[in-house]
Motif scaffolding. Structure first.
Motif, PDB file in Angstrom:
ATOM      1  N   ASN A 101       0.825  -1.224   0.000  1.00  0.00           N
ATOM      2  CA  ASN A 101       0.000   0.000   0.000  1.00  0.00           C
ATOM      3  C   ASN A 101       0.853   1.266   0.000  1.00  0.00           C
ATOM      4  O   ASN A 101       0.540   2.245   0.687  1.00  0.00           O
ATOM      5  CB  ASN A 101      -0.946   0.011   1.212  1.00  0.00           C
ATOM      6  CG  ASN A 101      -2.061  -0.995   1.089  1.00  0.00           C
ATOM      7  OD1 ASN A 101      -2.737  -1.066   0.067  1.00  0.00           O
ATOM      8  ND2 ASN A 101      -2.244  -1.803   2.129  1.00  0.00           N
ATOM      9  N   THR A 102       1.902   1.262  -0.788  1.00  0.00           N
ATOM     10  CA  THR A 102       2.790   2.427  -0.825  1.00  0.00           C
ATOM     11  C   THR A 102       2.422   3.414  -1.929  1.00  0.00           C
ATOM     12  O   THR A 102       2.901   4.546  -1.927  1.00  0.00           O
ATOM     13  CB  THR A 102       4.247   1.987  -1.018  1.00  0.00           C
ATOM     14  OG1 THR A 102       4.386   1.320  -2.280  1.00  0.00           O
ATOM     15  CG2 THR A 102       4.686   1.043   0.094  1.00  0.00           C
ATOM     16  N   THR A 103       1.583   2.990  -2.878  1.00  0.00           N
ATOM     17  CA  THR A 103       1.184   3.874  -3.976  1.00  0.00           C
ATOM     18  C   THR A 103      -0.013   4.711  -3.531  1.00  0.00           C
ATOM     19  O   THR A 103      -1.058   4.166  -3.155  1.00  0.00           O
ATOM     20  CB  THR A 103       0.826   3.074  -5.233  1.00  0.00           C
ATOM     21  OG1 THR A 103       1.945   2.297  -5.636  1.00  0.00           O
ATOM     22  CG2 THR A 103       0.412   4.007  -6.368  1.00  0.00           C
ATOM     23  N   ILE A 104       0.127   6.010  -3.576  1.00  0.00           N
ATOM     24  CA  ILE A 104      -0.932   6.935  -3.169  1.00  0.00           C
ATOM     25  C   ILE A 104      -1.501   7.604  -4.413  1.00  0.00           C
ATOM     26  O   ILE A 104      -0.757   8.168  -5.217  1.00  0.00           O
ATOM     27  CB  ILE A 104      -0.395   8.006  -2.191  1.00  0.00           C
ATOM     28  CG1 ILE A 104       0.372   7.344  -1.037  1.00  0.00           C
ATOM     29  CG2 ILE A 104      -1.534   8.868  -1.672  1.00  0.00           C
ATOM     30  CD1 ILE A 104      -0.442   6.400  -0.205  1.00  0.00           C
ATOM     31  N   ARG A 105      -2.819   7.536  -4.553  1.00  0.00           N
ATOM     32  CA  ARG A 105      -3.485   8.153  -5.700  1.00  0.00           C
ATOM     33  C   ARG A 105      -4.461   9.223  -5.209  1.00  0.00           C
ATOM     34  O   ARG A 105      -5.174   9.011  -4.226  1.00  0.00           O
ATOM     35  CB  ARG A 105      -4.246   7.108  -6.520  1.00  0.00           C
ATOM     36  CG  ARG A 105      -3.377   5.970  -7.026  1.00  0.00           C
ATOM     37  CD  ARG A 105      -4.194   4.954  -7.807  1.00  0.00           C
ATOM     38  NE  ARG A 105      -3.412   3.793  -8.133  1.00  0.00           N
ATOM     39  CZ  ARG A 105      -2.592   3.681  -9.178  1.00  0.00           C
ATOM     40  NH1 ARG A 105      -2.465   4.717 -10.010  1.00  0.00           N
ATOM     41  NH2 ARG A 105      -1.908   2.580  -9.390  1.00  0.00           N
ATOM     42  N   GLY A 106      -4.476  10.342  -5.912  1.00  0.00           N
ATOM     43  CA  GLY A 106      -5.426  11.406  -5.641  1.00  0.00           C
ATOM     44  C   GLY A 106      -6.259  11.678  -6.876  1.00  0.00           C
ATOM     45  O   GLY A 106      -5.743  11.600  -7.996  1.00  0.00           O
ATOM     46  N   ARG A 107      -7.531  12.004  -6.708  1.00  0.00           N
ATOM     47  CA  ARG A 107      -8.419  12.209  -7.850  1.00  0.00           C
ATOM     48  C   ARG A 107      -9.289  13.432  -7.623  1.00  0.00           C
ATOM     49  O   ARG A 107      -9.758  13.678  -6.508  1.00  0.00           O
ATOM     50  CB  ARG A 107      -9.293  10.971  -8.062  1.00  0.00           C
ATOM     51  CG  ARG A 107     -10.145  11.004  -9.332  1.00  0.00           C
ATOM     52  CD  ARG A 107     -10.946   9.720  -9.464  1.00  0.00           C
ATOM     53  NE  ARG A 107     -11.920   9.597  -8.384  1.00  0.00           N
ATOM     54  CZ  ARG A 107     -13.129  10.164  -8.406  1.00  0.00           C
ATOM     55  NH1 ARG A 107     -13.501  10.908  -9.455  1.00  0.00           N
ATOM     56  NH2 ARG A 107     -13.964  10.006  -7.403  1.00  0.00           N
ATOM     57  N   THR A 108      -9.510  14.181  -8.698  1.00  0.00           N
ATOM     58  CA  THR A 108     -10.402  15.336  -8.644  1.00  0.00           C
ATOM     59  C   THR A 108     -11.799  14.916  -9.076  1.00  0.00           C
ATOM     60  O   THR A 108     -12.020  13.800  -9.540  1.00  0.00           O
ATOM     61  CB  THR A 108      -9.900  16.456  -9.571  1.00  0.00           C
ATOM     62  OG1 THR A 108     -10.037  16.028 -10.943  1.00  0.00           O
ATOM     63  CG2 THR A 108      -8.445  16.792  -9.285  1.00  0.00           C
ATOM     64  N   ALA A 109     -12.752  15.800  -8.944  1.00  0.00           N
ATOM     65  CA  ALA A 109     -14.130  15.510  -9.344  1.00  0.00           C
ATOM     66  C   ALA A 109     -14.243  15.289 -10.844  1.00  0.00           C
ATOM     67  O   ALA A 109     -15.152  14.607 -11.319  1.00  0.00           O
ATOM     68  CB  ALA A 109     -15.053  16.645  -8.911  1.00  0.00           C
ATOM     69  N   ARG A 110     -13.321  15.845 -11.626  1.00  0.00           N
ATOM     70  CA  ARG A 110     -13.336  15.682 -13.080  1.00  0.00           C
ATOM     71  C   ARG A 110     -12.534  14.473 -13.547  1.00  0.00           C
ATOM     72  O   ARG A 110     -12.346  14.268 -14.740  1.00  0.00           O
ATOM     73  CB  ARG A 110     -12.799  16.954 -13.745  1.00  0.00           C
ATOM     74  CG  ARG A 110     -13.717  18.154 -13.592  1.00  0.00           C
ATOM     75  CD  ARG A 110     -13.180  19.361 -14.336  1.00  0.00           C
ATOM     76  NE  ARG A 110     -11.948  19.864 -13.742  1.00  0.00           N
ATOM     77  CZ  ARG A 110     -11.214  20.848 -14.257  1.00  0.00           C
ATOM     78  NH1 ARG A 110     -11.598  21.428 -15.393  1.00  0.00           N
ATOM     79  NH2 ARG A 110     -10.115  21.257 -13.652  1.00  0.00           N
ATOM     80  N   GLY A 111     -12.043  13.668 -12.612  1.00  0.00           N
ATOM     81  CA  GLY A 111     -11.327  12.452 -12.980  1.00  0.00           C
ATOM     82  C   GLY A 111      -9.839  12.617 -13.167  1.00  0.00           C
ATOM     83  O   GLY A 111      -9.129  11.651 -13.438  1.00  0.00           O
ATOM     84  N   ARG A 112      -9.342  13.835 -13.054  1.00  0.00           N
ATOM     85  CA  ARG A 112      -7.901  14.048 -13.131  1.00  0.00           C
ATOM     86  C   ARG A 112      -7.270  13.721 -11.784  1.00  0.00           C
ATOM     87  O   ARG A 112      -7.962  13.608 -10.777  1.00  0.00           O
ATOM     88  CB  ARG A 112      -7.589  15.484 -13.523  1.00  0.00           C
ATOM     89  CG  ARG A 112      -8.109  15.883 -14.899  1.00  0.00           C
ATOM     90  CD  ARG A 112      -7.672  17.281 -15.250  1.00  0.00           C
ATOM     91  NE  ARG A 112      -8.108  18.253 -14.250  1.00  0.00           N
ATOM     92  CZ  ARG A 112      -7.686  19.512 -14.207  1.00  0.00           C
ATOM     93  NH1 ARG A 112      -6.808  19.944 -15.094  1.00  0.00           N
ATOM     94  NH2 ARG A 112      -8.145  20.345 -13.286  1.00  0.00           N
ATOM     95  N   GLY A 113      -5.973  13.594 -11.758  1.00  0.00           N
ATOM     96  CA  GLY A 113      -5.344  13.306 -10.483  1.00  0.00           C
ATOM     97  C   GLY A 113      -3.873  12.982 -10.630  1.00  0.00           C
ATOM     98  O   GLY A 113      -3.229  13.363 -11.606  1.00  0.00           O
TER      99      GLY A 113
END
Length: 293
Positions: A101-113
């Motif tokens: 679980n070392t990969t961190i993902r962030g996402r915006t409301a428009r699907g970008r991230g």
């Protein structure tokens, strides 16, 4: 400040894949290797080109992949795609994945991230920015993340071993497919005569390593020599004649002229590691000195 992973391994992969791509281009453009085996030339060079292009896409993308942290924004360079800009308050969701679980993902409301690893260089700068500019979703994620089973320090030995294994697997795969088929085609187009001293011969059954009928079994003649190593003759050897041919050479040992594949025979003579046996096309008769005696 830039958040990114190490570049040593991606640069090494880029160099390796560039070599594979160059080899594919050379094989596609030369007739010196394949002779008239145009179909083998087509698919082997095409496979190398595909491997090279795919490897370069992944390795160059890994080199470019980064996140630039500014006070008022994040600039995300995702692989080979265009740079994305993320402003404060845009990120609405975070997740963790990957081994440990070392990969961190962030996402915006428009699907970008973005996607990063918690052990990437300057990751703490990104965390500080998220604490200031994505307060609520980041707080929810860190509360959840603290309950996950996750690596708390990088597994450097595991990562190095995985990289070495990947390189070895990549090189071995290309050496076998299409390397074996390239060698067979080269041998067919570059036959040469050599003198080998046969000491014994026996009838055997072997598996086919050629492009035609690979994996099937057929009769052959196993030859032991003093100066050319172990050889196997399967051309024009059939179930009804292999015993007689084996007795012929077993009862009359000595130097014989053999027609062999130039590439595989040269490899046998010069390689410092075990290699496939050279292709033997025929035994043409006793060597000149033996014939005179």
């Amino acid at each position: 400040m830039t958040v990114r992973g190490g570049v040593v391994a991606p640069i090494a992969w880029t160099a390796l894949c560039t070599g594979v791509l160059a080899l594919g281009v050379w094989l596609a453009s030369t007739r010196a290797v394949f002779g008239g085996a145009w179909f083998t030339q087509l698919w082997t060079s095409g496979l190398l080109l595909a491997f090279g292009v795919l490897g370069l896409y992944m390795s160059v993308g890994s080199i470019r992949n980064r996140i630039r942290v500014f006070p008022d924004r994040l600039e995300v360079v995702p692989h080979l795609r265009r740079t994305r800009t993320i402003s404060p308050g845009e990120l609405v969701e975070f997740s963790a994945s990957g081994t440990g679980n070392t990969t961190i993902r962030g996402r915006t409301a428009r699907g970008r991230g973005f996607s990063t690893d918690q052990f990437h260089r300057n990751h703490d700068v990104l965390v500080h920015w998220l604490e200031q500019n994505a307060t609520e979703p980041w707080t929810e994620f860190t509360t959840f993340f603290d309950n996950l089973t996750a690596d708390r320090k990088p597994r450097q030995v595991r990562n190095v071993l995985f990289t070495l294994f990947s390189v070895c697997f990549f090189v071995t795969t290309l050496s076998a497919i299409p390397g074996l088929f390239v060698m067979v085609a080269y041998d067919d187009a570059h036959q040469e005569q050599v003198t080998c001293t046969i000491t014994s011969a026996r009838a055997v059954t072997v598996s086919n390593r050629s492009a035609k009928g690979a994996g099937s079994s057929h009769p052959a003649l196993s030859l032991e020599t003093t100066d050319c190593g172990h050889l196997t003759l399967s051309r024009r050897i059939y179930s009804d004649n292999r015993d007689a041919v084996a007795r012929r050479y077993d009862r009359a040992p000595g130097p014989y002229r053999l027609t062999v594949g130039g590439g595989s025979f040269w490899l046998r003579q010069h390689a410092s590691v075990p290699v496939p046996e050279p292709t033997v096309y025929s035994i043409d008769g006793p060597a000149a000195g033996a014939a005179e005696r």
